[in-house]
Scaffold this motif. Structure first.
Motif, mmCIF file in Angstrom:
data_model
loop_
_atom_site.group_PDB
_atom_site.id
_atom_site.type_symbol
_atom_site.label_atom_id
_atom_site.label_comp_id
_atom_site.label_asym_id
_atom_site.label_seq_id
_atom_site.Cartn_x
_atom_site.Cartn_y
_atom_site.Cartn_z
ATOM 1 N N ARG A 1 48.483 40.014 41.624
ATOM 2 C CA ARG A 1 47.761 39.833 42.888
ATOM 3 C C ARG A 1 48.705 39.372 44.000
ATOM 4 N N TYR B 1 47.528 38.085 35.918
ATOM 5 C CA TYR B 1 46.679 38.614 36.984
ATOM 6 C C TYR B 1 47.080 38.020 38.331
ATOM 7 N N TRP C 1 44.780 45.461 33.079
ATOM 8 C CA TRP C 1 43.675 44.951 32.280
ATOM 9 C C TRP C 1 44.201 44.680 30.875
ATOM 10 N N TYR D 1 45.217 49.393 38.258
ATOM 11 C CA TYR D 1 45.045 47.944 38.125
ATOM 12 C C TYR D 1 45.228 47.534 36.667
ATOM 13 N N LEU E 1 37.122 35.742 33.046
ATOM 14 C CA LEU E 1 37.757 36.901 33.667
ATOM 15 C C LEU E 1 36.724 37.727 34.421
ATOM 16 N N GLU E 2 37.029 38.006 35.671
ATOM 17 C CA GLU E 2 36.126 38.769 36.533
ATOM 18 C C GLU E 2 35.976 40.207 36.044
ATOM 19 N N THR E 3 34.738 40.664 35.915
ATOM 20 C CA THR E 3 34.455 42.027 35.490
ATOM 21 C C THR E 3 34.821 43.016 36.594
ATOM 22 N N MET E 4 35.404 44.134 36.216
ATOM 23 C CA MET E 4 35.741 45.176 37.175
ATOM 24 C C MET E 4 34.591 46.174 37.228
ATOM 25 N N TRP F 1 33.161 44.171 42.066
ATOM 26 C CA TRP F 1 34.610 43.996 42.211
ATOM 27 C C TRP F 1 35.137 44.874 43.343
ATOM 28 N N THR G 1 43.655 42.742 41.398
ATOM 29 C CA THR G 1 43.358 42.411 40.007
ATOM 30 C C THR G 1 42.056 41.639 39.953
ATOM 31 N N SER G 2 41.599 41.376 38.752
ATOM 32 C CA SER G 2 40.468 40.480 38.560
ATOM 33 C C SER G 2 40.931 39.039 38.710
ATOM 34 N N ARG G 3 40.037 38.198 39.188
ATOM 35 C CA ARG G 3 40.317 36.768 39.207
ATOM 36 C C ARG G 3 40.111 36.217 37.800
#
Length: 252
Positions: free
Chosen positions: A7, A3, A149, A147, A34-37, A41, A13-15
């Motif tokens: 980025r 990710y 995932w 993106y 993991l950051e939710t999309m 977001w 992307t998610s952090r």
């Protein structure tokens, strides 16, 4: 790391980071945070977060049947733009890239596609019909951006050989069109130059150091520390040699 690489290459992307999870003050294990999309977001990244964000479930594609497998992650769930991409792919002629560019940010898609190969991730779109998100950005004519995932199978050894093959309709149509294919190859050449500037080995060492103590103490660790160390050494070697493998596969 994957990710972060996306980025740093300019693709949203998610952090993600490591998380030591404790239950009742006892270490439960080492996990990925993991950051939710979702709409939050989008709000953190786009001036207008009101567009349609979709997650690709198994069999999601820009085909008549594949549209049904995109799951709404933010917005109203309106599939109009998904259908428009599907229609454009079926009707596209010699100007494939320009015709699709009305509905999808093709330059961003080329970069997303290139970086999927540059991290050896062929377990998501456009190779496997899942594991990606798309957003129809209202500030850009509702054109889709892509993106990553579900990148847990990255640096798959056979990935470089996939460059001239794709299951997803958008990429498959591109590979069947000389102009579009040439644009993708040019994007890959540009992204390879970016890859060469990224201090990935340093990021790798920092991540390994950050997780080392928790990994050693993890009561649910599946593999021995020696096995993990060996796998990490091999992965670091793969990362270092990856650009050359892509260049060899694509004859760049």
């Amino acid at each position: 790391m994957v990710y972060k690489i996306f980025r740093e290459a300019g693709i949203y992307t998610s952090r993600a980071n490591h998380a030591a999870l404790y239950v009742n003050d006892e270490l439960y294990g080492l996990y990925t945070n993991l950051e939710t999309m979702d709409d939050h977001w989008l709000e953190a990244r786009y001036p207008d977060p009101s567009g349609e964000l979709f997650e690709a479930n198994d069999n999601a594609d820009f085909t008549r049947s594949g549209v049904a497998y995109w799951e709404s992650a933010s917005g109203t769930g309106d599939t109009t733009q998904l259908d428009a991409v599907s229609d454009a792919i079926r009707s596209a002629g010699a100007d494939y890239a320009d015709e699709l560019r009305v509905y999808a940010d093709m330059d961003q898609f080329y970069a997303f596609w290139a970086w999927s190969l540059l991290v050896g991730d062929v377990d998501g779109y456009p190779y496997t019909l899942n594991d990606c998100y798309v957003y129809a950005d209202p500030a850009d004519g509702n054109r889709f951006q892509f993106y990553p995932w579900g990148v847990d199978e990255s640096w798959y050894s056979g990935a470089p050989g996939y460059w001239n093959y794709a299951t997803g309709a958008l990429a498959a149509g591109c590979l069947d069109n000389d102009t579009c294919k040439a644009e993708f190859v040019a994007s890959m050449e540009a992204q390879l130059l970016v890859y060469d500037t990224l201090p990935i080995a340093d990021w790798y060492a920092a991540d390994a150091a950050t997780s080392a103590a928790t990994l050693a103490a993890d009561p649910r660790r599946t593999f021995s520390q020696s096995t993990v160390a060996s796998a990490r050494t091999q992965l670091l070697a793969d990362i270092a040699g990856w650009p050359d493998r892509i260049r060899e596969a694509m004859r760049l």
